[in-house]
Design a protein around this motif. Structure first.
Motif, PDB file in Angstrom:
ATOM      1  N   LEU A 187       7.805   3.236   1.162  1.00  0.00           N
ATOM      2  CA  LEU A 187       8.329   2.539  -0.012  1.00  0.00           C
ATOM      3  C   LEU A 187       8.286   1.031   0.173  1.00  0.00           C
ATOM      4  O   LEU A 187       8.057   0.280  -0.774  1.00  0.00           O
TER       5      LEU A 187
ATOM      6  N   LYS B 203       5.146  -0.561  -1.059  1.00  0.00           N
ATOM      7  CA  LYS B 203       4.767  -0.428  -2.475  1.00  0.00           C
ATOM      8  C   LYS B 203       4.900  -1.749  -3.225  1.00  0.00           C
ATOM      9  O   LYS B 203       5.609  -2.667  -2.810  1.00  0.00           O
TER      10      LYS B 203
ATOM     11  N   CYS C 277      17.279   5.525   1.483  1.00  0.00           N
ATOM     12  CA  CYS C 277      16.816   6.851   1.881  1.00  0.00           C
ATOM     13  C   CYS C 277      17.852   7.538   2.760  1.00  0.00           C
ATOM     14  O   CYS C 277      18.391   6.926   3.694  1.00  0.00           O
TER      15      CYS C 277
ATOM     16  N   VAL D 203       8.528  10.339  -4.658  1.00  0.00           N
ATOM     17  CA  VAL D 203       7.820   9.156  -4.161  1.00  0.00           C
ATOM     18  C   VAL D 203       6.314   9.337  -4.283  1.00  0.00           C
ATOM     19  O   VAL D 203       5.564   8.382  -4.463  1.00  0.00           O
TER      20      VAL D 203
ATOM     21  N   VAL E 261      10.294   8.124   4.604  1.00  0.00           N
ATOM     22  CA  VAL E 261       9.484   7.435   3.598  1.00  0.00           C
ATOM     23  C   VAL E 261       9.872   5.970   3.452  1.00  0.00           C
ATOM     24  O   VAL E 261       9.299   5.267   2.627  1.00  0.00           O
TER      25      VAL E 261
END
Length: 304
Positions: free
Chosen positions: A60, A63, A49, A230, A56
């Protein structure tokens, strides 16, 4: 400053920190962070990023991920993968493919996994792998992880190739170790490739060498993925022009002001302005929308 996400296809020999350090030099920007560590010998998808997208990173990391791995049966290593010290070899001649398949598939669903000593988790401020290198073993609490899918890609005992879709915090080498122990012969991870993180896959990725060429040619923007991708799975709304200042200042909005149908309690939505610029991620709160993560920088916009 560049704001967005780069999907790096990490090669063997690099730590995730190495990748970030190299990118800082290549791009000339300090504000860069990676999402989810890959061991030096592992390869594959490493989302990185840049700028405002660092907001974010944590999202992430949480996830689900997809890995391809090779399980080697009949051996036990101190690191639970074949890069470590071999502790024991056992005979697997009595094993059948049906037995192996049965145990592997029994790990589908939720199971309590004990993190390995060779990991970056901390105990009393010290990383477990640092303690392991000192010959110290400490008790680790089991953590609940989810194995959503397991595909057996090939089986040629003692080697088994697997594709695994799993939750955050899952150690694939520990899964390989646990399968081997349940079979009574030991097991270790021999290879690991991450093929997906959330909705980002190898098809989105680029190796560092190819990226350096694009930068030299002035085409870095071709590989920058917008932050809002995202959140593709969330519904999108467009804030009416007369209410944009409310959104930029973090005020709550009605569904009508955001031009979006009402959503369920706690559900999130993407909000844009009428120029198509991503404002941020909002969530339902008492029949209104409140900011969850703001990405629009009105001060920077005025400077532009």
């Amino acid at each position: 400053m560049i704001n967005g996400i780069l999907i790096i296809d990490k090669e063997k020999g690099y730590t995730s920190h190495d990748v970030v350090a190299k990118l800082r030099g290549m791009i000339g920007q300090r504000k860069i962070g990676h999402t989810g560590t890959l061991d030096p010998e592992a390869t594959g998808v490493l989302p990185v990023c840049l700028g405002k997208a660092t907001k974010v990173c944590g999202l992430l990391t949480d996830k689900e991920k997809v890995y391809e791995t090779e399980l080697l049966l009949g051996v036990s290593y101190d690191t639970q993968d074949t890069t470590g010290m071999l502790l024991k070899e056992r005979d697997i001649s009595a094993l059948t493919e049906a037995q192996v398949q049965g145990v592997i598939m029994s790990y589908l669903g939720t199971y309590a996994q004990v993190p390995p000593m060779y990991s970056a988790l901390k105990v009393n401020g010290k990383k477990l792998y640092e303690l392991a290198r000192e010959g110290v073993t400490v008790e680790r609490k089991a953590r609940e992880v989810n194995i959503y899918e397991i595909d057996i890609l090939a089986m040629n005992l003692p080697r088994v190739s697997l594709r695994i879709r799993c939750s955050k915090g899952t150690y694939i080498r520990t899964l390989c170790h646990d399968i081997g122990e349940e079979l009574g012969v030991g097991g270790a991870m021999n290879k690991l490739k991450r093929t997906a993180v959330a909705n980002f896959t190898l098809a989105d990725s680029i190796r560092l060498g190819e990226l350096a060429r694009l930068i030299d040619e002035g085409h870095l923007e071709k590989r920058i993925i917008p932050i809002d991708r995202v959140f593709d799975r969330y519904p999108a709304g467009v804030v009416k022009r007369e209410f944009e200042s409310l959104a930029y200042n973090g005020n709550k909005l009605t569904f009508a002001e955001a031009s979006i149908d009402p959503v369920q309690v706690g559900e999130r939505v993407r909000l844009y302005n009428e120029d198509g610029e991503f404002i941020g991620l909002y969530e339902e709160d008492k029949q209104r929308l409140k900011v969850h993560k703001m990405f629009y920088d009105s001060e920077a916009k005025r400077e532009d």
